[in-house]
Design a protein around this motif. Structure first.
Motif, mmCIF file in Angstrom:
data_model
loop_
_atom_site.group_PDB
_atom_site.id
_atom_site.type_symbol
_atom_site.label_atom_id
_atom_site.label_comp_id
_atom_site.label_asym_id
_atom_site.label_seq_id
_atom_site.Cartn_x
_atom_site.Cartn_y
_atom_site.Cartn_z
ATOM 1 N N ALA A 185 74.277 38.858 33.782
ATOM 2 C CA ALA A 185 74.832 36.777 34.269
ATOM 3 C C ALA A 185 73.801 36.295 35.311
ATOM 4 C CB ALA A 185 76.141 36.931 34.691
ATOM 5 N N ALA A 186 73.808 36.976 36.213
ATOM 6 C CA ALA A 186 72.718 36.620 37.418
ATOM 7 C C ALA A 186 70.995 36.513 37.144
ATOM 8 C CB ALA A 186 72.674 37.637 38.240
ATOM 9 N N ASP A 187 70.585 37.410 35.891
ATOM 10 C CA ASP A 187 69.257 37.866 35.699
ATOM 11 C C ASP A 187 69.201 36.611 34.711
ATOM 12 O OD1 ASP A 187 68.883 40.426 36.880
ATOM 13 O OD2 ASP A 187 68.951 41.416 34.901
ATOM 14 N N LEU A 188 70.492 36.300 33.997
ATOM 15 C CA LEU A 188 70.300 35.036 32.865
ATOM 16 C C LEU A 188 70.378 34.127 33.313
ATOM 17 C CD1 LEU A 188 73.112 35.810 29.611
ATOM 18 C CD2 LEU A 188 71.071 35.609 29.834
ATOM 19 N N ALA A 189 70.732 33.543 34.637
ATOM 20 C CA ALA A 189 71.120 32.502 35.381
ATOM 21 C C ALA A 189 69.871 32.009 36.234
ATOM 22 C CB ALA A 189 71.820 32.616 36.413
ATOM 23 N N ALA A 190 69.110 33.087 36.405
ATOM 24 C CA ALA A 190 67.634 33.672 36.925
ATOM 25 C C ALA A 190 66.920 32.637 35.943
ATOM 26 C CB ALA A 190 67.488 34.740 37.859
ATOM 27 N N HIS A 191 66.926 33.005 34.739
ATOM 28 C CA HIS A 191 65.927 33.208 33.940
ATOM 29 C C HIS A 191 66.037 31.756 33.048
ATOM 30 C CE1 HIS A 191 63.533 33.534 30.294
ATOM 31 N NE2 HIS A 191 64.661 32.753 29.505
#
Length: 73
Positions: A53-59
């Motif tokens: 979820a954090a990686d997707l938010a950053a992306h």
């Protein structure tokens, strides 16, 4: 003679009862181990989901920073 027979039966019953108790203890230990393993897997899954979820938010934030890309809900 009846007293001896009764004592033998009681001893046999006691032995069988001890076997049941031993089996119960073994099952309790296995359930405890299964619960521990299940909790560990749940914690790992929760950690991975939070990371994704954090990686997707950053992306998404990175993608929205570029004017060429249009991000839709």
């Amino acid at each position: 003679m009846e007293k001896d027979h009764l004592e033998m039966l009681l001893e046999d019953i006691r032995g069988k009862f001890e076997l049941v108790l031993d089996g119960h203890d073994a099952l309790r230990a296995e359930l405890h181990e299964f619960r521990r393993e299940s909790n560990d897997k749940h914690e790992q899954s929760a950690f991975l989901l939070k990371k994704i979820a954090a990686d997707l938010a950053a992306h998404r934030a990175d993608t929205e920073a570029h004017p060429i890309y249009k991000v839709r809900e």
